[in-house]
Design an enzyme around this catalytic site. Sequence first.
Site, PDB file in Angstrom:
ATOM      1  N   GLY A 150       0.825  -1.210   0.000  1.00 23.54           N
ATOM      2  CA  GLY A 150       0.000   0.000   0.000  1.00 23.54           C
ATOM      3  C   GLY A 150       0.857   1.258   0.000  1.00 23.54           C
ATOM      4  O   GLY A 150       1.913   1.300  -0.646  1.00 23.54           O
TER       5      GLY A 150
ATOM      6  N   GLU B 276      20.611  -6.894 -22.343  1.00 21.25           N
ATOM      7  CA  GLU B 276      20.958  -8.227 -22.900  1.00 21.25           C
ATOM      8  C   GLU B 276      19.940  -8.665 -23.944  1.00 21.25           C
ATOM      9  O   GLU B 276      19.596  -9.840 -24.033  1.00 21.25           O
ATOM     10  CB  GLU B 276      21.041  -9.298 -21.794  1.00 21.25           C
ATOM     11  CG  GLU B 276      22.044  -9.029 -20.707  1.00 21.25           C
ATOM     12  CD  GLU B 276      23.485  -9.309 -21.121  1.00 21.25           C
ATOM     13  OE1 GLU B 276      23.692  -9.914 -22.184  1.00 21.25           O
ATOM     14  OE2 GLU B 276      24.382  -8.908 -20.378  1.00 21.25           O
TER      15      GLU B 276
HETATM   16  C1  LIG Z   1      21.008   0.712 -17.564  1.00 18.24           C
HETATM   17  C2  LIG Z   1      21.458   0.185 -18.883  1.00 18.24           C
HETATM   18  C3  LIG Z   1      22.639  -0.534 -18.959  1.00 18.24           C
HETATM   19  C4  LIG Z   1      23.114  -0.985 -20.196  1.00 18.24           C
HETATM   20  N1  LIG Z   1      24.321  -1.621 -20.281  1.00 18.24           N
HETATM   21  C5  LIG Z   1      24.852  -1.897 -21.483  1.00 18.24           C
HETATM   22  C6  LIG Z   1      26.188  -2.404 -21.595  1.00 18.24           C
HETATM   23  O1  LIG Z   1      26.866  -2.645 -20.590  1.00 18.24           O
HETATM   24  N2  LIG Z   1      26.711  -2.628 -22.838  1.00 18.24           N
HETATM   25  C7  LIG Z   1      25.986  -2.381 -23.980  1.00 18.24           C
HETATM   26  O2  LIG Z   1      26.516  -2.591 -25.070  1.00 18.24           O
HETATM   27  N3  LIG Z   1      24.707  -1.893 -23.919  1.00 18.24           N
HETATM   28  C8  LIG Z   1      24.143  -1.644 -22.700  1.00 18.24           C
HETATM   29  N4  LIG Z   1      22.866  -1.130 -22.604  1.00 18.24           N
HETATM   30  C9  LIG Z   1      22.099  -0.881 -23.836  1.00 18.24           C
HETATM   31  C10 LIG Z   1      20.998  -1.909 -24.033  1.00 18.24           C
HETATM   32  O3  LIG Z   1      21.575  -3.121 -24.416  1.00 18.24           O
HETATM   33  C11 LIG Z   1      20.024  -1.344 -25.090  1.00 18.24           C
HETATM   34  O4  LIG Z   1      19.322  -0.287 -24.469  1.00 18.24           O
HETATM   35  C12 LIG Z   1      19.073  -2.406 -25.596  1.00 18.24           C
HETATM   36  O5  LIG Z   1      19.763  -3.321 -26.406  1.00 18.24           O
HETATM   37  C13 LIG Z   1      17.918  -1.819 -26.403  1.00 18.24           C
HETATM   38  O6  LIG Z   1      18.387  -0.934 -27.371  1.00 18.24           O
HETATM   39  P1  LIG Z   1      17.733   0.520 -27.493  1.00 18.24           P
HETATM   40  O7  LIG Z   1      17.722   1.129 -26.140  1.00 18.24           O
HETATM   41  O8  LIG Z   1      18.449   1.251 -28.568  1.00 18.24           O
HETATM   42  O9  LIG Z   1      16.255   0.281 -27.899  1.00 18.24           O
HETATM   43  P2  LIG Z   1      15.713   0.037 -29.384  1.00 18.24           P
HETATM   44  O10 LIG Z   1      16.503  -1.024 -30.042  1.00 18.24           O
HETATM   45  O11 LIG Z   1      15.579   1.342 -30.075  1.00 18.24           O
HETATM   46  O12 LIG Z   1      14.265  -0.538 -29.062  1.00 18.24           O
HETATM   47  C14 LIG Z   1      13.160   0.306 -28.725  1.00 18.24           C
HETATM   48  C15 LIG Z   1      11.923  -0.607 -28.637  1.00 18.24           C
HETATM   49  O13 LIG Z   1      11.712  -1.261 -29.892  1.00 18.24           O
HETATM   50  C16 LIG Z   1      11.654  -2.664 -29.681  1.00 18.24           C
HETATM   51  N5  LIG Z   1      12.216  -3.358 -30.836  1.00 18.24           N
HETATM   52  C17 LIG Z   1      13.404  -3.126 -31.473  1.00 18.24           C
HETATM   53  N6  LIG Z   1      13.611  -4.022 -32.436  1.00 18.24           N
HETATM   54  C18 LIG Z   1      12.540  -4.853 -32.434  1.00 18.24           C
HETATM   55  C19 LIG Z   1      12.157  -6.007 -33.199  1.00 18.24           C
HETATM   56  N7  LIG Z   1      12.932  -6.510 -34.166  1.00 18.24           N
HETATM   57  N8  LIG Z   1      10.978  -6.612 -32.899  1.00 18.24           N
HETATM   58  C20 LIG Z   1      10.184  -6.135 -31.905  1.00 18.24           C
HETATM   59  N9  LIG Z   1      10.504  -5.057 -31.139  1.00 18.24           N
HETATM   60  C21 LIG Z   1      11.665  -4.435 -31.404  1.00 18.24           C
HETATM   61  C22 LIG Z   1      12.470  -2.914 -28.417  1.00 18.24           C
HETATM   62  O14 LIG Z   1      12.142  -4.137 -27.800  1.00 18.24           O
HETATM   63  C23 LIG Z   1      12.093  -1.711 -27.585  1.00 18.24           C
HETATM   64  O15 LIG Z   1      10.881  -1.948 -26.934  1.00 18.24           O
HETATM   65  C24 LIG Z   1      22.348  -0.726 -21.373  1.00 18.24           C
HETATM   66  C25 LIG Z   1      21.143  -0.035 -21.283  1.00 18.24           C
HETATM   67  C26 LIG Z   1      20.710   0.428 -20.060  1.00 18.24           C
HETATM   68  C27 LIG Z   1      19.402   1.203 -20.013  1.00 18.24           C
END
Ligand SMILES: Cc1cc2nc3c(=O)[nH]c(=O)nc-3n(C[C@H](O)[C@H](O)[C@H](O)COP(=O)(O)OP(=O)(O)OC[C@H]3O[C@@H](n4cnc5c(N)ncnc54)[C@H](O)[C@@H]3O)c2cc1C
Length: 379
Positions: free
Chosen positions: A333, A357
């Site tokens: 709550g 990941e």
């Molecule tokens: C706190 C934090 C720590 C991180 N640490 C690391 C790290 O150590 N090393 C590293 O390399 N990266 C790291 N990242 C990056 C992370 O891996 C990316 O944010 C993630 O892979 C998503 O990429 P994006 O944010 O560009 O989202 P986008 O790829 O732009 O996606 C945006 C939305 O579109 C959806 N989407 C995209 N493609 C598709 C598809 N083909 N089908 C359906 N839906 C889709 C996604 O699921 C999401 O909902 C980190 C991110 C955060 C927030």
Amino acid sequence: MNDFQKELTSNLNRYCLNSIEPHMEHDDEAGKFRMEIFQGLGEYGVTGMTLPEEYGGAGLTYQDYCYVLEEIAKTSVPYAVTISVSSMVQTILKEFGNKEQKQKYLPALTSGQEIGAFALSESHAGSDAGALKTTAKKVDGGYMLNGTKMWITSGGIAKTYIVMARTGGEGSKGVSAFIVREGTQGFSFGKAEKKMGWKTSPTRELIFENCFVPTENLLLEEGKGFQVAMGGLDRGRVAIGAIGVGCAQRALDESIKYSLTRQQFKQPIFDFQGLQFMLSDMATETEASRLLVHAAAASLDSGKANSKLCSMAKLKATDTAMKVTTDAVQVLGGVGYTSEYPVERFMRDAKVLQIVEGTNQIQRVVIARHLRREYEGHA
Ligand SMILES: Cc1cc2nc3c(=O)[nH]c(=O)nc-3n(C[C@H](O)[C@H](O)[C@H](O)COP(=O)(O)OP(=O)(O)OC[C@H]3O[C@@H](n4cnc5c(N)ncnc54)[C@H](O)[C@@H]3O)c2cc1C
């Protein structure tokens, strides 16, 4: 859990309660990472668990590792994440590094004296990581790196970075992987991200401006960078799943303890069937996630990683962490929404588990790819 795993996690539980828990509320607010906590975890032998002893690792199984990550995540999701990313870097070095690279970089990582970071994502290349634009131009004796990496976990606190950069043409085949040390000329850190959760785990931008990296720091050979990056993914996904289980378990523990003592309408709120059903679902989903994570970890231990199961484990456990932590705030709550109890922190920490990941949409893409292959194969 076998006797060894019980002993390992119960010792670790004491360390977490005595040395991590007392700092978490303050450090979450201040965004403070404590190296001494990470090194303390190193003394417990949990910063290089699955690496062979010849590199300073503990030579344990992925199932052992998952119980350990779950245990740490029950106190701190960010410290568990720091270990999981650093462990992924170790796995990459072990699988793809040459003898010199392993000897040079692994012992400091496995012992927990240093932290490793993994740099793949860029502002325009997250899910579509193969579109990365950071370049590594061949020069005399090595490569010149130019570009920017985004959202890198442990940016600024890590010493060894695995950096993916483009040495060839477009797409994943033009990508190579490099080992870059903190302090290398031309390598600096951009802004630290202000985040909803994981506040004690620094997330930074990495900037490469004419950063010279010697040829000896190339992993495998040119064009194999994507293979290197993807090589750590199954293990990374299972690890994030295990952290999700720990996050959910803590929220469940807090919810049950609170609901047994909190009185409304002259009885403990646990007595209301509406809450009992909610708590039962939370417990069932958490246990189902744990079983899936351990099935995936067992496939890693068998030497035949089941990638479909690894994606399912990550998907299920992190969606469960989000649902169970959100429900925990509801069970508590008003106080659940305040920092008087830790459930709101775990709810904030759960969210990004669904994004890193490979987002949970990408896990579904991977699972569907396996399903198509399996069923078309049967047809
Ligand atoms: C706190 C934090 C720590 C991180 N640490 C690391 C790290 O150590 N090393 C590293 O390399 N990266 C790291 N990242 C990056 C992370 O891996 C990316 O944010 C993630 O892979 C998503 O990429 P994006 O944010 O560009 O989202 P986008 O790829 O732009 O996606 C945006 C939305 O579109 C959806 N989407 C995209 N493609 C598709 C598809 N083909 N089908 C359906 N839906 C889709 C996604 O699921 C999401 O909902 C980190 C991110 C955060 C927030």
